[in-house]
Design an enzyme around this catalytic site. Structure first.
Site, PDB file in Angstrom:
ATOM      1  CG  HIS A   1      -1.805   1.168   1.332  1.00 18.54           C
ATOM      2  ND1 HIS A   1      -3.253   1.125   0.762  1.00 18.54           N
ATOM      3  CD2 HIS A   1      -1.875   2.310   1.881  1.00 18.54           C
ATOM      4  CE1 HIS A   1      -3.640   2.365   0.810  1.00 18.54           C
ATOM      5  NE2 HIS A   1      -2.958   3.038   1.691  1.00 18.54           N
TER       6      HIS A   1
ATOM      7  CG  HIS B   1     -10.279   3.879   2.818  1.00 20.96           C
ATOM      8  ND1 HIS B   1     -10.839   4.092   3.969  1.00 20.96           N
ATOM      9  CD2 HIS B   1      -8.821   3.925   3.108  1.00 20.96           C
ATOM     10  CE1 HIS B   1      -9.755   4.191   4.813  1.00 20.96           C
ATOM     11  NE2 HIS B   1      -8.796   4.226   4.199  1.00 20.96           N
TER      12      HIS B   1
END
Lengths: 234, 760
Positions: free
Chosen positions: B51, B97
């Site tokens: 990430h 998200h």
């Protein structure tokens, strides 16, 4: 005498710039010598102003109940004095919620009957023209403007409702009730008509580019009321 | 600090728990010249997560074109920044998200909004609009309904309260998103160009001031535990819920106002948001970008709960926090602004010079090897004990870079050869049109989409249109158009061509508003990068995007990669989402919408097509997911973009406009009809294939001067023909469709509420 209109900012308020922009533009069109300014919630006196707007948003986050904390801000005490002396006061959306929490308007606003936030354009009818927000409109006039709230379901006890009707204090009604409000109420005023609260957003309906103009006569009425206040002997 | 001997064996197990491979752990020891202690290992684990480090995608992302005349800041900073004219800069970024929203839909979506806002005001821009491309599994599944409703209320709850309008979005339902929804969020901000700031720490002795919320145990390891791994089959995901952060929009609202005031008054040297990777990321990135070091006292960080370990403080992803670099002379003024907005401000560190070498010369290569040119990020506690001491830049710049194996999915060739054109023609095309209509207002009515009085065209149209205005922004007659687009059905068949087509469609959407495209951001949602076919899909998608962006001259100014979108071992269809930002030079009337006008002609721009590969009709209504995608000539497309924008800007020429996309010509005509309440009568459409083909580069246009439209099209070299006349209360396509506008409207309006089981 130039009228001064204050737009109150609590931490969490978010419509303050929009109200300033709409009012300033209208004052410019009318060649009214009005100044519109932001007023911080810590302010202790509003006596220098000729009109006050409590704009929309989420004062202090509204985690407890909309307006429940804002009513304890020092500006709210000053507002009560300003209103008692006849000063024009308009609460839009969260501002309406604050006015009811502060006891400056009767009733309360609870969660929408659909239990969801609603942002859309609604039809309204003008039910009283004796107020600082509707002085330039005619009885029964139909308006369209946006609502934008989670807690706009107006409620009050039967006695209060009877009194609101008898004393001509219901200012605006929805044509199609979007949130469960009693008697389709979208806006009310105090007995004197100088304190008005409404859930719809007139500042969002003052420009054809963004889709609507029906908010302009309401805000013009407020400018007129502030102008008259400014010309009163101090 | 542990000595190497004792920590060697204990960290062996710990690094794997933290998500680091053995090779990565070894590399850390090489960088440090010793074994890392626990805190250091935790810091590297979050920073080297997929990430934060983009370790699987960086190699490929370099192929995107990032330069353009208006680009002020390209990829790599918190947000891309573009000069949009009149002294105004637009900051734009999109993020995913997805995994937090899968395990805790409300908070996952809410904190996605919070995070993207901070990326924007970090640059000095006031956030003025949000957009949310959302992808869910079918609503006939209870868990998918729970995720869908939770995500929408999370966006509504946070976005409305924080005071930034959500002006549009995208809504897709497909089986591959069951259990792994995609929740992408885009934010657009504006600033006077001179206010732009970068997240850099400079000036030895300057203070690192942590602003905003206290630091808690929420979101520990969010980037490594949650975002960088897929979902299992059972309910084990519930155990990941503590890795989801909890949002506080009121804290964020005050933080926005305080930070913008600090920037406006020039009280900060640099500023950086705390997102994935928390304090570790913010301190190391600001130091590394400024070529400096930083000493952090972990005990000065205000905590939400007692007993937190230093590694928890340094990796917590508690929301609504910013790190400001402040000159000591401005400390009091900064504290005063923060106190006014009720924002906590704690001095937690100090900017340090990189260590100097005694030898001083770099001519001797043996010496140069020993010189550490990088500033050190050192973490202390109040007793003065050193808890971590690492080269600041090593956390980001030395992150592993993987060239993972790639291979096309097995069976792809057979799938492409299986053409849906052979599917039997429907007995009633009308029923199929009705099935593809859905009014998204169930979603966007829950969003404030009007705040700031800029929303000229809100949700539901081809592109959102915003006046170029906002508090503190210089006056302008310009406007912005923006559209987010994706097409996973296409991408499953040919990710390269499909991504090029998606860019083309997004650019066409902003052209339909009269805008010229100026920049693109992307959110690349893919499956597990350890699967060779997923890496192949990513690489192909990036090539397709690069080709289209080069041809259409649209620079890529930012992006985000989300991997591990899989559940029960099944990767999602590749879902690159692109957002094209366009500028309208002068906005003095509302651009046309998808609509018909009584008596006007209906014109189709672009060549007719009968290709059904990747269409909604084939995939959603006939469960046929094969075929060869229709191609695109990007040179003709560029002409189409200019033509469409030109027609739209000519006042009175275009009464309604809509690009032909999902559902093809049939759905485009239906949407024009139901949004205006006016029908049409169209002829010359050969069959259901021509009605439902989603071949790119086509636009339905309604005009009272069709001759002029066709003449200009011919001049531009774009095919155009009048296909019918608008009017009446029925949508008629000769031999194929005959529906009343009332039927269309009812079907469209009821689609989502019915799927959610709501009363009429």
């Amino acid at each position: 005498m130039s009228a001064r209109i204050g737009v109150v900012v609590f931490p969490g308020t978010n419509c303050e710039h929009d109200v300033v922009k709409a009012l300033s533009a209208l004052a410019g069109e009318e060649a009214l010598a009005a100044t519109v300014e932001l007023v911080w919630h810590g302010e202790r006196s509003l006596s220098q102003l000729d009109g006050v707007v409590l704009p929309g948003g989420f004062a202090h986050g509204d985690y407890l109940r909309p307006g429940a904390i804002a009513r304890f801000s020092s500006v709210t005490d000053a507002l009560a004095r300003f209103a008692a002396e006849g000063g024009p006061v308009v609460g839009i959306c969260n501002g309406f919620q604050v006015l009811t929490e502060a006891g400056l308007l009767p009733g309360a606003l609870q969660k929408n009957s659909g239990l969801r936030f609603v942002c859309k354009s609604v039809g309204l009818r003008v039910c009283s023209t004796r107020t600082v927000l509707t002085g330039a409109l005619s009885q029964g006039q139909r308006l369209r403007m946006p609502i934008n709230h989670f807690e706009g379901n107006y409620t009050c006890d039967q006695r209060t409702l009877d009194r609101l009707r008898a004393e001509d204090c219901v200012v605006l009604r929805y044509e199609e009730n979007p949130n469960g409000s009693v008697d389709d109420i979208a806006g009310v005023c105090n007995a004197a008509g100088n304190v008005v609260g409404l859930m719809p957003h007139p500042e969002r309906a003052c420009d054809m580019l963004t889709g609507a103009l029906d908010g302009a006569p309401l805000l013009r009425s407020l400018l007129d009321a502030a102008d008259q206040h400014a010309s009163l002997p101090a | 600090m542990d000595d190497g001997a004792s920590s060697g064996s204990s960290t062996g197990a710990i690094h794997r728990e933290l998500g680091l491979t053995d090779a990565e752990a070894e590399h850390i020891s090489e960088i440090l010249g010793r074994a890392p202690d626990h805190l250091e290992l935790a810091m590297y684990a979050v920073m080297w997560s997929e990430h934060c480090s983009y370790k699987s995608s960086r190699l490929h992302l370099r192929r995107l074109p990032t330069q353009g005349p208006g680009v002020l800041v390209g990829p790599g900073e918190n947000a891309g920044v573009v000069d949009v004219g009149d002294g105004i800069a637009a900051a734009i970024r999109i993020e995913s998200h997805n995994h937090p929203s899968a395990v805790e839909p409300y908070q996952g979506a809410a904190t996605g909004v919070g995070g993207i806002l901070r990326d924007i005001f970090t640059m000095g821009a006031r956030p003025i609009a949000l957009m949310d491309p959302l992808f869910f599994g079918p609503l006939d599944d209870a868990r998918n309904r729970w995720i869908f409703e939770g995500v929408v209320s999370g966006i509504s709850g946070y976005g409305n309260s924080v005071g930034v309008p959500t002006i549009s979005g995208e809504l897709t339902f497909a089986p591959c998103y069951s259990r792994n929804p995609l929740v992408n969020v885009l934010c657009l901000g504006l600033m006077p160009i001179e206010r732009m700031v970068l997240g850099r720490a400079s000036g030895e002795g300057n203070l690192a001031v942590l602003l905003g919320a206290t630091t808690g145990r929420d979101g520990i390891g969010g980037v490594s535990v949650l975002a960088s791994a897929g979902f299992a089959e059972d309910d084990a995901d519930a155990a990941k819920r503590p890795s989801v952060q909890v949002g506080d929009p009121f804290e964020e609202k005050r933080l926005i106002e305080a930070c913008l005031e600090l920037l406006e008054r020039g009280l900060v040297v640099g500023i950086q948001d705390l997102g994935g990777g928390g304090l570790t990321c913010a301190t190391s990135e600001t130091a590394a970008r400024g070529g400096m070091g930083m000493d952090v006292n972990v005990d000065q960080v205000a905590r939400r709960e007692p007993g937190m370990e230093p590694f928890e403080v340094m990796t917590s992803e508690s929301q609504e926090r910013m790190l400001a670099i402040v000159s000591p002379a401005d400390r009091a003024a900064v504290e005063e602004v923060c106190a006014r907005w009720e924002v906590r401000a704690s001095v937690i560190g100090i900017v340090t010079e990189p260590p100097r070498t005694h030898e001083g010369t770099v001519s001797d290569s043996r010496v140069a090897d020993e010189v550490d040119p990088q500033g050190r990020l050192r973490v202390f506690d109040s007793s003065g004990a050193v808890l971590a001491d690492v080269p600041a830049a090593s956390l980001s710049e030395d992150a592993p870079l993987y060239d993972r194996p790639m291979a096309p999915p097995a069976g792809l060739a057979a799938r492409v050869a299986d053409d849906p054109g052979a599917i039997e023609a429907p007995a009633d095309c009308g029923a199929d049109v009705l099935e593809m209509l859905a009014d998204p207002s169930w979603v966007y009515r829950q969003y404030d989409h009007q705040l700031f009085l800029n929303t000229v065209e809100g949700p539901g149209g081809d592109a959102a249109v915003l006046r170029l205005a906002g508090p503190g922004i210089p006056p302008s007659r310009r406007a912005l158009a923006i559209s987010t687009d994706s097409n996973p059905r296409w991408c499953a068949l040919d990710p390269r061509l499909a991504t090029a087509l998606t860019v083309a469609e997004s650019a066409l959407n902003v052209a339909c508003a009269g805008a010229r495209p100026v920049a693109l951001v992307n959110c690349l949602n893919f499956g597990n990068p350890e699967h060779p076919e997923v890496m192949w899909q990513l690489s192909e998608a990036i090539d397709g995007m690069a080709e289209a962006c080069r041809a259409l001259r649209i620079p890529v100014v930012g992006g985000n990669v989300s991997f591990y979108n899989e559940s029960a071992g099944q990767d999602i269809d590749p879902t690159p989402v692109v957002a094209v930002l366009g500028v309208i030079e002068r906005l003095d009337h509302r651009p046309p919408r998808p609509a018909f006008e009584e008596g006007a002609s209906v014109v189709l721009l672009g060549a007719p097509s009968t290709e059904l590969a990747g269409s909604r009709w084939a995939a959603e209504l006939r469960s046929h997911r094969g075929g060869k995608l229709p191609g695109i000539d990007l040179r003709v497309h560029e002409k189409l973009l200019a033509l469409v924008a030109d027609l739209v800007r000519s006042r009175g020429l275009v009464a309604g406009i809509h690009d032909v996309s999902g559902g093809g010509l049939g759905v485009a005509l239906a949407e024009c009809a139901l949004s205006s309440g006016v029908g049409c009568e169209v002829g010359g459409v050969a069959d259901h294939r021509e009605l439902f083909s989603e071949s790119p580069g086509r636009v339905v246009l309604c005009s009272v001067r069709p001759d002029q439209v066709c003449e200009r099209a011919e001049h531009a070299g774009v095919p155009a023909r009048v296909i019918g006349t608008a009017g009446g209360a029925r949508l008629v396509v000769g031999g194929l469709l005959n529906l009343s506008v009332a039927e269309l409207t009812e079907s469209w309006r009821r689609a989502l509420p019915d799927a959610l089981g709501e009363r009429a």
